[in-house]
Scaffold this motif. Structure first.
Motif, PDB file in Angstrom:
ATOM      1  N   ALA A  78       0.810  -1.219   0.000  1.00  0.00           N
ATOM      2  CA  ALA A  78       0.000   0.000   0.000  1.00  0.00           C
ATOM      3  C   ALA A  78       0.842   1.267   0.000  1.00  0.00           C
ATOM      4  CB  ALA A  78      -0.929  -0.020   1.208  1.00  0.00           C
ATOM      5  N   SER A  79       2.171   1.136  -0.195  1.00  0.00           N
ATOM      6  CA  SER A  79       3.017   2.324  -0.025  1.00  0.00           C
ATOM      7  C   SER A  79       2.903   3.293  -1.201  1.00  0.00           C
ATOM      8  CB  SER A  79       4.478   1.915   0.177  1.00  0.00           C
ATOM      9  OG  SER A  79       4.983   1.347  -0.996  1.00  0.00           O
ATOM     10  N   PHE A  80       2.133   2.933  -2.242  1.00  0.00           N
ATOM     11  CA  PHE A  80       1.953   3.854  -3.376  1.00  0.00           C
ATOM     12  C   PHE A  80       0.742   4.770  -3.185  1.00  0.00           C
ATOM     13  CE2 PHE A  80       4.246   0.217  -5.218  1.00  0.00           C
ATOM     14  CZ  PHE A  80       5.376   0.885  -5.647  1.00  0.00           C
ATOM     15  N   ASP A  81      -0.030   4.559  -2.097  1.00  0.00           N
ATOM     16  CA  ASP A  81      -1.219   5.401  -1.869  1.00  0.00           C
ATOM     17  C   ASP A  81      -0.857   6.880  -1.891  1.00  0.00           C
ATOM     18  OD1 ASP A  81      -2.559   3.064  -1.397  1.00  0.00           O
ATOM     19  OD2 ASP A  81      -3.086   3.503   0.686  1.00  0.00           O
ATOM     20  N   LEU A  82       0.120   7.233  -1.057  1.00  0.00           N
ATOM     21  CA  LEU A  82       0.441   8.660  -0.902  1.00  0.00           C
ATOM     22  C   LEU A  82       0.999   9.261  -2.191  1.00  0.00           C
ATOM     23  CD1 LEU A  82       0.443  11.093   0.997  1.00  0.00           C
ATOM     24  CD2 LEU A  82       2.674  10.347   1.858  1.00  0.00           C
ATOM     25  N   PRO A  83       1.971   8.601  -2.865  1.00  0.00           N
ATOM     26  CA  PRO A  83       2.429   9.185  -4.134  1.00  0.00           C
ATOM     27  C   PRO A  83       1.321   9.283  -5.184  1.00  0.00           C
ATOM     28  CG  PRO A  83       3.537   7.071  -3.705  1.00  0.00           C
ATOM     29  CD  PRO A  83       2.845   7.474  -2.449  1.00  0.00           C
ATOM     30  N   VAL A 115      -1.625   9.324   7.268  1.00  0.00           N
ATOM     31  CA  VAL A 115      -0.587   8.503   6.637  1.00  0.00           C
ATOM     32  C   VAL A 115      -0.154   7.398   7.583  1.00  0.00           C
ATOM     33  CG1 VAL A 115       1.779   8.519   5.747  1.00  0.00           C
ATOM     34  CG2 VAL A 115       0.213  10.367   5.152  1.00  0.00           C
ATOM     35  N   ARG A 116      -0.152   6.168   7.090  1.00  0.00           N
ATOM     36  CA  ARG A 116       0.256   5.016   7.894  1.00  0.00           C
ATOM     37  C   ARG A 116       1.655   4.551   7.487  1.00  0.00           C
ATOM     38  NH1 ARG A 116      -3.066   1.411   9.898  1.00  0.00           N
ATOM     39  NH2 ARG A 116      -2.116  -0.188   8.611  1.00  0.00           N
ATOM     40  N   PRO A 117       2.388   3.901   8.440  1.00  0.00           N
ATOM     41  CA  PRO A 117       3.761   3.473   8.137  1.00  0.00           C
ATOM     42  C   PRO A 117       3.795   2.363   7.073  1.00  0.00           C
ATOM     43  CG  PRO A 117       3.046   2.610  10.261  1.00  0.00           C
ATOM     44  CD  PRO A 117       1.985   3.565   9.819  1.00  0.00           C
ATOM     45  N   VAL A 118       4.927   2.233   6.387  1.00  0.00           N
ATOM     46  CA  VAL A 118       5.108   1.194   5.370  1.00  0.00           C
ATOM     47  C   VAL A 118       6.404   0.439   5.627  1.00  0.00           C
ATOM     48  CG1 VAL A 118       3.778   2.426   3.610  1.00  0.00           C
ATOM     49  CG2 VAL A 118       6.241   2.807   3.770  1.00  0.00           C
ATOM     50  N   ASN A 119       6.574  -0.696   4.950  1.00  0.00           N
ATOM     51  CA  ASN A 119       7.794  -1.501   5.080  1.00  0.00           C
ATOM     52  C   ASN A 119       8.863  -1.024   4.104  1.00  0.00           C
ATOM     53  OD1 ASN A 119       6.332  -3.025   6.866  1.00  0.00           O
ATOM     54  ND2 ASN A 119       5.924  -4.678   5.408  1.00  0.00           N
ATOM     55  N   GLY A 120      10.127  -1.305   4.448  1.00  0.00           N
ATOM     56  CA  GLY A 120      11.206  -1.111   3.489  1.00  0.00           C
ATOM     57  C   GLY A 120      11.664   0.332   3.305  1.00  0.00           C
ATOM     58  N   ARG A 256      17.516  -2.906   7.398  1.00  0.00           N
ATOM     59  CA  ARG A 256      16.923  -2.990   6.066  1.00  0.00           C
ATOM     60  C   ARG A 256      16.072  -4.266   5.933  1.00  0.00           C
ATOM     61  NH1 ARG A 256      21.909  -1.759   3.137  1.00  0.00           N
ATOM     62  NH2 ARG A 256      21.619   0.466   3.333  1.00  0.00           N
ATOM     63  N   ILE A 257      16.644  -5.393   6.355  1.00  0.00           N
ATOM     64  CA  ILE A 257      15.938  -6.670   6.233  1.00  0.00           C
ATOM     65  C   ILE A 257      14.690  -6.676   7.117  1.00  0.00           C
ATOM     66  CG2 ILE A 257      16.096  -9.156   6.603  1.00  0.00           C
ATOM     67  CD1 ILE A 257      19.150  -8.856   6.198  1.00  0.00           C
ATOM     68  N   HIS A 258      14.831  -6.234   8.365  1.00  0.00           N
ATOM     69  CA  HIS A 258      13.691  -6.251   9.280  1.00  0.00           C
ATOM     70  C   HIS A 258      12.584  -5.325   8.792  1.00  0.00           C
ATOM     71  CE1 HIS A 258      15.503  -8.304  13.033  1.00  0.00           C
ATOM     72  NE2 HIS A 258      16.143  -8.694  11.950  1.00  0.00           N
ATOM     73  N   SER A 259      12.978  -4.228   8.170  1.00  0.00           N
ATOM     74  CA  SER A 259      11.987  -3.286   7.661  1.00  0.00           C
ATOM     75  C   SER A 259      11.232  -3.885   6.480  1.00  0.00           C
ATOM     76  CB  SER A 259      12.693  -1.989   7.252  1.00  0.00           C
ATOM     77  OG  SER A 259      11.794  -1.141   6.587  1.00  0.00           O
ATOM     78  N   GLY A 262       8.778  -6.247   7.577  1.00  0.00           N
ATOM     79  CA  GLY A 262       7.690  -5.681   8.381  1.00  0.00           C
ATOM     80  C   GLY A 262       7.758  -6.071   9.847  1.00  0.00           C
ATOM     81  N   VAL A 263       8.944  -6.408  10.355  1.00  0.00           N
ATOM     82  CA  VAL A 263       9.045  -6.768  11.772  1.00  0.00           C
ATOM     83  C   VAL A 263       9.742  -5.692  12.601  1.00  0.00           C
ATOM     84  CG1 VAL A 263       9.041  -9.230  11.252  1.00  0.00           C
ATOM     85  CG2 VAL A 263      11.226  -8.068  11.570  1.00  0.00           C
ATOM     86  N   LEU A 264      10.082  -4.581  11.960  1.00  0.00           N
ATOM     87  CA  LEU A 264      10.714  -3.494  12.711  1.00  0.00           C
ATOM     88  C   LEU A 264       9.637  -2.852  13.592  1.00  0.00           C
ATOM     89  CD1 LEU A 264      13.629  -2.411  12.482  1.00  0.00           C
ATOM     90  CD2 LEU A 264      12.734  -0.607  11.012  1.00  0.00           C
ATOM     91  N   PRO A 265       9.904  -2.684  14.885  1.00  0.00           N
ATOM     92  CA  PRO A 265       8.862  -2.084  15.737  1.00  0.00           C
ATOM     93  C   PRO A 265       8.516  -0.671  15.257  1.00  0.00           C
ATOM     94  CG  PRO A 265      10.670  -2.973  17.063  1.00  0.00           C
ATOM     95  CD  PRO A 265      11.118  -3.025  15.638  1.00  0.00           C
ATOM     96  N   THR A 266       7.252  -0.289  15.402  1.00  0.00           N
ATOM     97  CA  THR A 266       6.798   1.031  14.968  1.00  0.00           C
ATOM     98  C   THR A 266       7.628   2.124  15.628  1.00  0.00           C
ATOM     99  OG1 THR A 266       4.592   0.143  14.796  1.00  0.00           O
ATOM    100  CG2 THR A 266       4.772   2.533  14.855  1.00  0.00           C
ATOM    101  N   GLY A 267       8.077   3.057  14.813  1.00  0.00           N
ATOM    102  CA  GLY A 267       8.833   4.189  15.345  1.00  0.00           C
ATOM    103  C   GLY A 267      10.293   3.879  15.621  1.00  0.00           C
TER     104      GLY A 267
END
Ligand SMILES: [Zn+2]
Length: 519
Positions: A78-83, A115-120, A256-259, A262-267
């Motif tokens: 969903a990271s293309f929503d904002l662009p 805006v919600r957070p995205v992976n990567g 980079r890998i964790h992001s 999608g396992v990187l903790p929020t923030g």
């Protein structure tokens, strides 16, 4: 009117820059997205329409074509929503377009225009910088991650309105990061070490602690075997507390890998400590090795620069365990994906734990083992000789005696061990600089003799032990690598006979069918 906004598609560890082109012309009102969008990207049509209206803008009642280029790579998530939303606002003239070409935009939208957070995000910023993009609008919750590279003009965004304002007025009130990535690293380090427990929690078991110290120092793969209740899991969980914090490049690679996964903790900012991954044995091969529809990194990659612990390893099944051979040998996994192969780094320290036999009582004084010899053999073979061969250190645990459990704990013990490990780590980094590997566990066979030279006394002692314990040639190399680590822990340039004798103790099990002889 045509508008172009830069964005990013995660693909493997790097990902690709993506141009979001939006064209608006007269026609039947509607929005089409082309350029290999997956389901989540196609759904962004609806989110974008509602979010634009709820942000106080008008959604054009015209024909809207969104093209994601290059068209050849699949766009996921969903990271293309904002662009896309910003592209629509630009193309319909609702916001100005100064400097958009050099700005990368990432973010998922909710229906309210938030805006919600995205992976990567870290990979995206890295690719953007490499591609000449200097300005980034990222979800606020991904800001610390995006700042970790310490370069680029990066703005955390909470809403579509805020993004529209930032995009159309470059240079407007760019916030300076309150703190740098180094501070983040230090904070995360202390929080993590509080979390993972200390070696001092293990009472007695001085030989086990020494085996953990040696394993940690040289990043040797480790097998802990013993009956239930002997403390295998507790010991394995405390191994990471002995490992020094990640160096900056390592921290960036792990983050980079964790992001992406999608396992990187929020923030969160950078991952600062070596990761410790302990998947359950019901996990799928894709979950462990990586893959699936989106070619996500698996546990072996999430454990990169850290520890992968397989508790009750035989339960994972033979084919999954065989799938670990590639990463254990090469430090990488290759994942086949429609038409291409994605590689993820997977250089981890493997820790296996087993019961000694199917009933668990082999080697226990108080209980009798009811397994037949054939059953025990089959049980061990489930793990497979080829994988076990690569495990340098094998440690048999016995339940600790009651008298040992009452021993007072020495809280400083863990810190002292970690300090020795850190010194040995520095010695290895210096000695192996430019050789393509860091740890003694990964010394290639071709140069093992030059990095682990033995004097005449040691050579004699090793030949004698090899004879007595019927040590295989692979085990012979293991012994040399372990001895190198023990000498490094000692601060000794040369391997001495005492180092070698201890190394042989750590490798004395496992070259025959039985790890533990029956009494
Ligand atoms: Zn048994």
């Amino acid at each position: 009117m045509l508008a172009v906004v830069s964005s990013h598609a995660p693909l493997g560890i790097e990902g690709e820059l993506v141009s979001v082109e939006v064209d608006i012309r007269r026609g039947l009102p509607g929005i089409d997205i082309v350029g290999l969008p997956d389901g989540a990207v196609r759904e962004s049509r609806e989110r974008v329409r509602v979010a634009i209206r709820n942000s106080g803008f008008a959604f054009p009642a015209e024909r809207i074509l969104v093209s994601l280029a290059p068209a050849g790579i699949r766009k996921e998530g969903a990271s293309f929503d904002l662009p896309i939303a910003l592209g629509v606002l630009l193309a319909s003239g609702q916001i100005g377009s100064e400097g958009t070409g050099a700005t990368m935009v990432l973010g998922e939208l909710n229906l309210g225009g938030g805006v919600r957070p995205v992976n990567g995000v870290l990979s995206a910023v890295g690719s953007g910088l490499a591609g000449g993009i200097g300005r980034f609008l990222v979800p606020r919750e991904n800001l610390r991650e995006a700042l970790a590279l310490g370069r680029g003009e990066i703005r955390g965004i909470d809403s579509l309105r805020e993004a529209a304002l930032a995009l159309s007025s470059p240079g407007l009130g760019e916030p300076r990061p309150a703190r740098d990535a180094g501070e983040d690293l230090a904070d995360a380090t202390s929080a993590e070490s509080r979390r993972c427990g200390s070696i001092a929690d293990i009472r007695g078991h001085s030989e086990l602690k020494r085996a953990l110290e040696v394993a940690a120092a040289g990043r040797h793969h480790l097998l802990l075997f013993g009956p239930p209740g002997s403390g295998k899991t507790m010991a394995a969980r405390r191994l990471p507390s002995l490992l020094p914090p990640l160096e900056r490049e390592e921290a960036l690679a792990v983050t980079r890998i964790h992001s992406i996964a999608g396992v990187l903790p929020t923030g969160a900012g950078l991952v600062a400590r070596p990761p410790f991954r302990m998947p359950h044995h019901s996990a799928s091969i894709e979950g462990i090795v990586g893959g699936g529809r989106f070619a996500r990194p698996g546990e072996v990659s999430l454990a990169h620069h850290g520890v992968l612990f397989l508790d009750e390893a035989p339960e994972f099944g033979t084919s999954l365990l065989q799938g670990l051979r590639e990463p254990v040998e090469d430090g990488w996994v290759s994942i086949a994906r429609a038409g291409s192969t994605v590689r993820f780094p997977a250089c981890f320290q493997l820790v296996l734990s087993f019961n000694p036999c199917p009933c668990g009582n082999l080697g226990r004084d108080s209980h009798a083992c009811i397994c037949t010899a054939a059953e025990i053999q089959r049980y061990w073979r489930r793990v497979g000789g080829a994988l076990l061969d690569r495990v340098d250190i094998r440690f048999p645990l016995t339940p600790v005696a009651a008298s040992q459990m009452c021993l007072p704990s020495r809280p400083q013990e863990g810190a002292e061990m970690a300090e020795r490990v850190e010194k040995a780590t520095a010695i290895q980094r210096a000695r192996h600089a430019g050789m393509g590997f860091s740890w003694n566990a990964r010394i290639p066979p071709g140069i093992i003799d030059s990095l682990c030279p033995l004097n005449a006394g040691c050579r004699h002692a090793l030949a004698e032990a090899a004879e007595r314990l019927s040590i295989s040639s692979r085990a012979y190399h293991s012994v040399l690598r372990i001895a190198r680590t023990i000498a490094d822990l000692d601060g000794a340039a040369d391997i001495a006979e005492a180092h070698l004798a201890e190394a042989i103790q750590h490798r004395r099990y496992g070259d025959n069918d039985f790890f533990w002889s029956r009494r």
